[in-house]
Design a protein around this motif. Structure first.
Motif, PDB file in Angstrom:
ATOM      1  N   UNK A 354       0.951  -1.283  -0.041  1.00  0.00           N
ATOM      2  CA  UNK A 354      -0.096   0.047  -0.007  1.00  0.00           C
ATOM      3  C   UNK A 354       0.783   1.192  -0.040  1.00  0.00           C
ATOM      4  N   UNK A 355       1.850   1.299   0.884  1.00  0.00           N
ATOM      5  CA  UNK A 355       2.986   2.385   0.885  1.00  0.00           C
ATOM      6  C   UNK A 355       3.870   2.450  -0.375  1.00  0.00           C
ATOM      7  N   UNK A 356       4.042   1.398  -0.992  1.00  0.00           N
ATOM      8  CA  UNK A 356       4.967   1.535  -2.162  1.00  0.00           C
ATOM      9  C   UNK A 356       4.267   2.176  -3.196  1.00  0.00           C
ATOM     10  N   UNK A 360      -2.122   7.853   1.146  1.00  0.00           N
ATOM     11  CA  UNK A 360      -3.576   8.019   1.290  1.00  0.00           C
ATOM     12  C   UNK A 360      -4.627   7.109   0.661  1.00  0.00           C
ATOM     13  N   UNK A 361      -5.677   7.545   0.447  1.00  0.00           N
ATOM     14  CA  UNK A 361      -6.885   6.558  -0.161  1.00  0.00           C
ATOM     15  C   UNK A 361      -6.291   6.111  -1.652  1.00  0.00           C
ATOM     16  N   UNK A 364      -4.547   3.084  -1.089  1.00  0.00           N
ATOM     17  CA  UNK A 364      -5.250   1.746  -0.784  1.00  0.00           C
ATOM     18  C   UNK A 364      -5.943   1.495  -1.994  1.00  0.00           C
ATOM     19  N   UNK A 365      -6.489   2.159  -2.857  1.00  0.00           N
ATOM     20  CA  UNK A 365      -7.189   1.884  -4.198  1.00  0.00           C
ATOM     21  C   UNK A 365      -6.111   0.978  -5.118  1.00  0.00           C
ATOM     22  N   UNK A 366      -4.975   1.422  -5.176  1.00  0.00           N
ATOM     23  CA  UNK A 366      -3.830   0.819  -6.022  1.00  0.00           C
ATOM     24  C   UNK A 366      -3.765  -0.743  -5.203  1.00  0.00           C
ATOM     25  N   UNK A 466     -11.455  -2.843   3.530  1.00  0.00           N
ATOM     26  CA  UNK A 466     -10.622  -3.720   2.706  1.00  0.00           C
ATOM     27  C   UNK A 466     -10.680  -5.179   3.271  1.00  0.00           C
ATOM     28  N   UNK A 467     -10.864  -5.522   4.645  1.00  0.00           N
ATOM     29  CA  UNK A 467     -11.075  -6.857   5.109  1.00  0.00           C
ATOM     30  C   UNK A 467     -12.214  -7.607   4.281  1.00  0.00           C
ATOM     31  N   UNK A 468     -13.618  -6.760   4.181  1.00  0.00           N
ATOM     32  CA  UNK A 468     -14.394  -7.575   3.445  1.00  0.00           C
ATOM     33  C   UNK A 468     -14.298  -7.577   1.924  1.00  0.00           C
TER      34      UNK A 468
END
Length: 560
Positions: A354-356, A360-361, A364-366, A466-468
């Protein structure tokens, strides 16, 4: 799980299309309130993993260890370190996992031991005696289990080679007798000498011990490092000899006499024979850092490893071109070996994906889009604990850093190892089982307060969490992406878009493909992209109306 009703899959070994979940024991769940995760904590949370939808767990080292490298410095390979529990706890964990239908993969660390291992203690004691009197000669001693050499220079004051430790600094340390010992990692992790028959025999015993305990497989640490060619590393002019240079061979920049030498393959062939002698489709997966899939193929020949981690996928930037190249080169390279590829985006040694991919959002989307794309590819996938919660990399100030890598100024890995948040509104977020009368405490690495909205409890049942998403994606994988062709067709697509077709994948519990092949589209570009006709069966972000948004992925049952 493998689709048991599909005839083409029924005889397939469990690991070939499995999704494995990596557990870093210190950071998964703490059962006794000491701030450090343990084996009973893992056992208590196995139901969560079964409900998540994974097929196997891979547990990082929990063996007896001084914990200088958090378990990758092993002092006793056939016992459990007291901070993690007991052998009885390991037995209960394995039994409970099997009750839930989960396979268990454990870590094996054959490149080096801890300096606290009885063998190394004996080697140093012998060297101290020799420093005072003549007697035990090199080559016939306890030191021959490791790589001890005389130094260079008039008085042996220079290391035997110019090698650098991956953790920074020289890869050699001098002892009282004047000799030097090799450690490609921390100086508390002396490298074993795999030319010594005692070393070979000892690891046969270790493998047998854990196979008899019921484990289903082994993840082999530094699988490319067992044999060394003891000469100076040749570094191109203008390139500094640093710890980075020691692994630059991955990029084809320099040679690396410490890595990927042919002798390793004989060892793995012997291990494969041993593992295959046990029932239940036991397996082993290699951590072998190589320049690319073509070199990796050597480790997954039919009589060696069952799998090898595909780090090319992990190392790829957020780029349609990069992802496409990795997919094509991986499948092309592994095809002749008939080995199933593995796909992984994060682990305990690298920044969370996520951080690579940004901040932000958008990041997370990526991350979710890359995960959904990965889960549709042929072969198996490995998830790292916490990625199903969308956890980012954590910046830890120097006073909190514990990784020996961080002590050298070469960076550290603690930021991806921060303990999981399970529940509650403040640290330890349910990570530690703390009695009611005690105040909450931070675990061994502090958790950010802003993780309050990222706990398992906070995300469970929340539609867009994200869990779901992970739960839905793993369920969709079992229905739509298993049992298909072991190759994919890359489709023509606009710039910035990856699109491929997976033929013959499952399209329901019957395993037939009447609904059409599975088409996957990943949009890494700057604009929404049109989608092919068909039924959308899984998506990484918001429900899709019309074109596929940027930073998102979708699975489609093709119309034809």
């Amino acid at each position: 799980m493998i689709n048991e009703e599909s005839e083409k899959d029924v005889d397939q070994p469990w690991w070939r299309e499995a999704v494995a979940y990596q557990i870093y024991p210190r950071s998964f769940a703490d059962s006794n309130g000491d701030g450090i995760g343990d084996l009973p904590g893992i056992t208590d949370r196995l139901d969560y993993l079964a409900e998540l939808g994974v097929d196997a767990i891979w547990i990082c080292p929990f063996y007896t260890s001084p914990q200088n490298d958090h378990g990758y410095d092993v002092a006793d390979y056939c016992d459990v370190d007291p901070i993690f529990g007991t052998l009885a706890d390991a037995d209960r964990l394995i039994d409970r996992a099997h009750e839930l239908g989960l396979k268990v993969i454990v870590d094996l660390v054959p490149n080096h031991t801890s300096s606290a291992h009885p063998w190394f203690t004996e080697a140093l004691a012998e060297a101290e005696v020799e420093a005072k009197q003549t007697g035990a000669g090199p080559g016939t001693t306890a030191r021959d289990r490791y790589i001890f050499r005389d130094g260079r220079g008039e008085a042996g004051e220079e290391p035997p080679t110019n090698w650098r430790s991956v953790f920074g600094g020289p890869a050699w340390t001098r002892i009282a007798s004047g000799q030097w010992y090799l450690h490609l990692f921390d100086d508390d992790q002396p490298d074993l000498n795999w030319h010594n028959p005692e070393v070979v025999a000892e690891f046969t015993k270790i493998l047998t011990f854990w196979l008899e305990q019921g484990v289903d497989g082994f993840r082999v640490d530094i699988a490319h490092g067992l044999f060394k060619e003891l000469r100076d590393q040749v570094v191109p002019e203008g390139l500094a000899l640093t710890s980075d240079a020691a692994v630059m061979y991955q990029r084809g920049v320099t040679d690396a006499p410490m890595w990927d030498n042919p002798g390793v393959h004989e060892i793995y062939r012997e291990w494969r024979t041993l593992i295959d002698s046990f029932d239940g489709d036991r397996m082993m997966v290699a951590e072998a850092w190589t320049p690319g899939p073509a070199e990796l193929r050597r480790y997954v020949r039919t009589d060696e490893f069952n799998q090898a981690f595909n780090f090319s996928w992990l190392q790829a930037p957020w780029s349609a071109e990069a992802f496409t190249e990795v997919i094509e080169s991986t499948l092309k390279a592994l095809g002749p070996s008939r080995a199933a590829p593995t796909w992984v985006l994060s682990n305990h040694d690298v920044a969370r994906h996520r951080s690579r991919y940004g901040d932000g959002l958008q990041a997370l989307h990526r991350a979710r889009a890359a995960t959904l794309t990965m889960l549709a590819l042929p072969g198996s996938a490995y998830l790292y604990q916490g990625e199903e919660l969308g956890l980012p990399q954590v910046y830890l100030p120097p006073e909190y850093q514990e990784d020996p890598w961080s002590e050298t100024g070469e960076g550290g890995r603690d930021g991806c190892r921060v303990p999981l948040p399970w529940s509650g509104f403040e640290p330890p977020f349910g990570f530690s089982d703390v009695p009611d009368e005690e105040l909450p405490m931070q675990p061994w690495l502090p958790q950010p307060a802003e993780w309050v909205d990222m706990t398992v409890a906070a995300q469970t049942g929340v539609k867009d969490s994200t869990l779901e998403f992970y739960r839905a994606a793993l369920a969709a994988r079992r229905i739509h992406a298993l049992g298909g062709a072991e190759d994919v067709e890359i489709l023509d697509s606009p710039e910035g878009v990856v699109a491929f077709r997976r033929r013959g994948a499952s399209s329901g519990t019957s395993g037939d493909d009447e609904q059409g092949d599975l088409v996957v589209v990943l949009n890494c570009g700057m604009e929404p992209t049109p989608l092919p006709e068909g039924e959308i069966v899984m998506y990484s972000g918001e429900p899709i109306v019309g074109d596929l948004p940027t930073d998102s992925a979708v699975w489609i049952r093709a119309a034809d």
